[in-house]
Design a protein around this motif. Sequence first.
Motif, PDB file in Angstrom:
ATOM      1  N   ASP A 114     -67.081 110.124  12.950  1.00 33.38           N
ATOM      2  CA  ASP A 114     -67.016 111.411  13.627  1.00 33.38           C
ATOM      3  C   ASP A 114     -67.340 112.513  12.626  1.00 33.38           C
ATOM      4  O   ASP A 114     -66.618 112.711  11.653  1.00 33.38           O
ATOM      5  CB  ASP A 114     -65.611 111.623  14.214  1.00 33.38           C
ATOM      6  N   SER A 115     -68.425 113.235  12.857  1.00 37.55           N
ATOM      7  CA  SER A 115     -68.861 114.253  11.907  1.00 37.55           C
ATOM      8  C   SER A 115     -67.929 115.460  11.893  1.00 37.55           C
ATOM      9  O   SER A 115     -67.816 116.149  10.866  1.00 37.55           O
ATOM     10  CB  SER A 115     -70.294 114.694  12.224  1.00 37.55           C
ATOM     11  N   LEU A 116     -67.250 115.731  13.012  1.00 38.56           N
ATOM     12  CA  LEU A 116     -66.301 116.845  13.029  1.00 38.56           C
ATOM     13  C   LEU A 116     -65.119 116.539  12.123  1.00 38.56           C
ATOM     14  O   LEU A 116     -64.650 117.404  11.376  1.00 38.56           O
ATOM     15  CB  LEU A 116     -65.836 117.119  14.457  1.00 38.56           C
ATOM     16  N   ALA A 117     -64.639 115.295  12.168  1.00 34.91           N
ATOM     17  CA  ALA A 117     -63.556 114.894  11.271  1.00 34.91           C
ATOM     18  C   ALA A 117     -64.011 114.946   9.816  1.00 34.91           C
ATOM     19  O   ALA A 117     -63.268 115.362   8.924  1.00 34.91           O
ATOM     20  CB  ALA A 117     -63.083 113.489  11.626  1.00 34.91           C
ATOM     21  N   ALA A 118     -65.251 114.548   9.570  1.00 38.60           N
ATOM     22  CA  ALA A 118     -65.787 114.605   8.204  1.00 38.60           C
ATOM     23  C   ALA A 118     -65.827 116.045   7.708  1.00 38.60           C
ATOM     24  O   ALA A 118     -65.455 116.331   6.561  1.00 38.60           O
ATOM     25  CB  ALA A 118     -67.187 113.995   8.175  1.00 38.60           C
ATOM     26  N   GLU A 119     -66.261 116.960   8.565  1.00 39.84           N
ATOM     27  CA  GLU A 119     -66.332 118.359   8.175  1.00 39.84           C
ATOM     28  C   GLU A 119     -64.942 118.919   7.890  1.00 39.84           C
ATOM     29  O   GLU A 119     -64.745 119.679   6.930  1.00 39.84           O
ATOM     30  CB  GLU A 119     -67.020 119.179   9.265  1.00 39.84           C
ATOM     31  N   MET A 120     -63.963 118.539   8.695  1.00 40.94           N
ATOM     32  CA  MET A 120     -62.602 119.008   8.478  1.00 40.94           C
ATOM     33  C   MET A 120     -62.070 118.529   7.134  1.00 40.94           C
ATOM     34  O   MET A 120     -61.526 119.314   6.345  1.00 40.94           O
ATOM     35  CB  MET A 120     -61.701 118.512   9.613  1.00 40.94           C
ATOM     36  N   LEU A 121     -62.269 117.236   6.836  1.00 43.75           N
ATOM     37  CA  LEU A 121     -61.793 116.693   5.567  1.00 43.75           C
ATOM     38  C   LEU A 121     -62.525 117.311   4.379  1.00 43.75           C
ATOM     39  O   LEU A 121     -61.949 117.485   3.303  1.00 43.75           O
ATOM     40  CB  LEU A 121     -61.965 115.177   5.545  1.00 43.75           C
ATOM     41  N   ALA A 122     -63.799 117.651   4.569  1.00 39.68           N
ATOM     42  CA  ALA A 122     -64.587 118.228   3.483  1.00 39.68           C
ATOM     43  C   ALA A 122     -64.017 119.548   2.995  1.00 39.68           C
ATOM     44  O   ALA A 122     -64.239 119.942   1.844  1.00 39.68           O
ATOM     45  CB  ALA A 122     -66.032 118.413   3.927  1.00 39.68           C
ATOM     46  N   GLY A 123     -63.263 120.224   3.850  1.00 34.80           N
ATOM     47  CA  GLY A 123     -62.679 121.505   3.481  1.00 34.80           C
ATOM     48  C   GLY A 123     -61.233 121.434   3.051  1.00 34.80           C
ATOM     49  O   GLY A 123     -60.558 122.469   2.948  1.00 34.80           O
ATOM     50  N   CYS A 124     -60.742 120.214   2.762  1.00 38.14           N
ATOM     51  CA  CYS A 124     -59.322 120.032   2.432  1.00 38.14           C
ATOM     52  C   CYS A 124     -59.035 120.057   0.934  1.00 38.14           C
ATOM     53  O   CYS A 124     -57.890 119.833   0.531  1.00 38.14           O
ATOM     54  CB  CYS A 124     -58.817 118.723   3.034  1.00 38.14           C
ATOM     55  N   GLY A 125     -60.047 120.298   0.123  1.00 37.38           N
ATOM     56  CA  GLY A 125     -59.799 120.460  -1.301  1.00 37.38           C
ATOM     57  C   GLY A 125     -60.037 119.247  -2.170  1.00 37.38           C
ATOM     58  O   GLY A 125     -59.794 119.305  -3.385  1.00 37.38           O
ATOM     59  N   TYR A 126     -60.512 118.160  -1.593  1.00 39.24           N
ATOM     60  CA  TYR A 126     -60.801 116.969  -2.398  1.00 39.24           C
ATOM     61  C   TYR A 126     -62.062 117.191  -3.233  1.00 39.24           C
ATOM     62  O   TYR A 126     -62.964 117.927  -2.845  1.00 39.24           O
ATOM     63  CB  TYR A 126     -60.996 115.745  -1.505  1.00 39.24           C
ATOM     64  N   ASP A 127     -62.101 116.533  -4.376  1.00 35.91           N
ATOM     65  CA  ASP A 127     -63.307 116.587  -5.205  1.00 35.91           C
ATOM     66  C   ASP A 127     -64.413 115.724  -4.620  1.00 35.91           C
ATOM     67  O   ASP A 127     -65.592 116.044  -4.753  1.00 35.91           O
ATOM     68  CB  ASP A 127     -63.002 116.104  -6.632  1.00 35.91           C
ATOM     69  N   TRP A 128     -64.035 114.601  -3.994  1.00 31.81           N
ATOM     70  CA  TRP A 128     -65.021 113.692  -3.418  1.00 31.81           C
ATOM     71  C   TRP A 128     -64.459 113.033  -2.168  1.00 31.81           C
ATOM     72  O   TRP A 128     -63.242 112.996  -1.970  1.00 31.81           O
ATOM     73  CB  TRP A 128     -65.459 112.623  -4.432  1.00 31.81           C
ATOM     74  N   MET A 129     -65.354 112.540  -1.334  1.00 24.21           N
ATOM     75  CA  MET A 129     -64.951 111.731  -0.187  1.00 24.21           C
ATOM     76  C   MET A 129     -65.919 110.563  -0.061  1.00 24.21           C
ATOM     77  O   MET A 129     -67.128 110.716  -0.236  1.00 24.21           O
ATOM     78  CB  MET A 129     -64.875 112.543   1.107  1.00 24.21           C
ATOM     79  N   LEU A 130     -65.341 109.408   0.185  1.00 26.69           N
ATOM     80  CA  LEU A 130     -66.122 108.181   0.266  1.00 26.69           C
ATOM     81  C   LEU A 130     -66.462 107.903   1.722  1.00 26.69           C
ATOM     82  O   LEU A 130     -65.572 107.713   2.563  1.00 26.69           O
ATOM     83  CB  LEU A 130     -65.317 107.025  -0.335  1.00 26.69           C
ATOM     84  N   ILE A 131     -67.730 107.913   2.040  1.00 29.32           N
ATOM     85  CA  ILE A 131     -68.209 107.580   3.376  1.00 29.32           C
ATOM     86  C   ILE A 131     -68.472 106.087   3.388  1.00 29.32           C
ATOM     87  O   ILE A 131     -69.404 105.595   2.741  1.00 29.32           O
ATOM     88  CB  ILE A 131     -69.478 108.383   3.720  1.00 29.32           C
ATOM     89  N   ASP A 132     -67.647 105.357   4.101  1.00 27.24           N
ATOM     90  CA  ASP A 132     -67.613 103.898   3.999  1.00 27.24           C
ATOM     91  C   ASP A 132     -68.361 103.230   5.150  1.00 27.24           C
ATOM     92  O   ASP A 132     -67.986 103.378   6.308  1.00 27.24           O
ATOM     93  CB  ASP A 132     -66.162 103.431   3.984  1.00 27.24           C
TER      94      ASP A 132
END
Length: 253
Positions: free
Chosen positions: A28-46
């Motif tokens: 879900d790209s909306l969930a990805a966008e939300m997580l992208a703004g949560c302050g993490y340095d990286w996110m793993l798209i699995d």
Amino acid sequence: MVDLPANPFKTALQKGRLQRGIWFTLRDSLAAEMLAGCGYDWMLIDTEHSPMAAPDVLSMLQAVAPYPVSPIVRPGSLDVAEIKKLLDLGAQSILVPMVNDADMACEAVAAVRYPPEGLRGVSGMSRANRFGKVPGYHPRASEAICLLVQVESVEALGNIEEIAAVEGVDGIFVGPADLAASLGHPGESSHPEVVDAVLDAVRRIAAAGVPPGILTMDPQVYDDAIAAGALFVSRDLDLIAMRKGLSPLPERD
């Protein structure tokens, strides 16, 4: 014309800066966008353990692009054709699962590099080169590509130093879940034998001069891994965070 897109995650690892991230498996790209703004340095798209395929990865990369988070994409396996597609879609950091020896590490390096150094197929018009607008993209592409490989078997543990010595490997990730199964403790990532093996692997990777990484839900192992030298770390996965955040339903009579 535009410059070669930078890879801040690769730069951070090269400078020895701790990078904290989250595992993303929701299609879900909306969930990805939300997580992208949560302050993490990286996110793993699995894509290894999720329903996601290449078109989904494209949507996720586009969704997180405006945010200060570095996406890392995990292909389903060490597959040159699959990795080529992910790179052309704009993935700059790739995490290759189940790399057991130096030969496999060399193959992973070849998958992310153009000939004559590698096997990546050449496309003149892709999202990776801003649709042909990055001058000299092909000879310079590897400057911005970060290759991470996973050691997650007993065999791989025995070959850590040889894998770390492969030029072009930018980081080595220790996979506790598969390692637990390989050690005879499936589903027991916090088993003392598994924890000892994980932390020993992190120390050996760091001693070899390569940034180590880990995903663990165990807060003590997380802290101990950082103390042992882990530089890219995660203690959360989207589905687990979602489940923990849901209020339990009251018991029915």
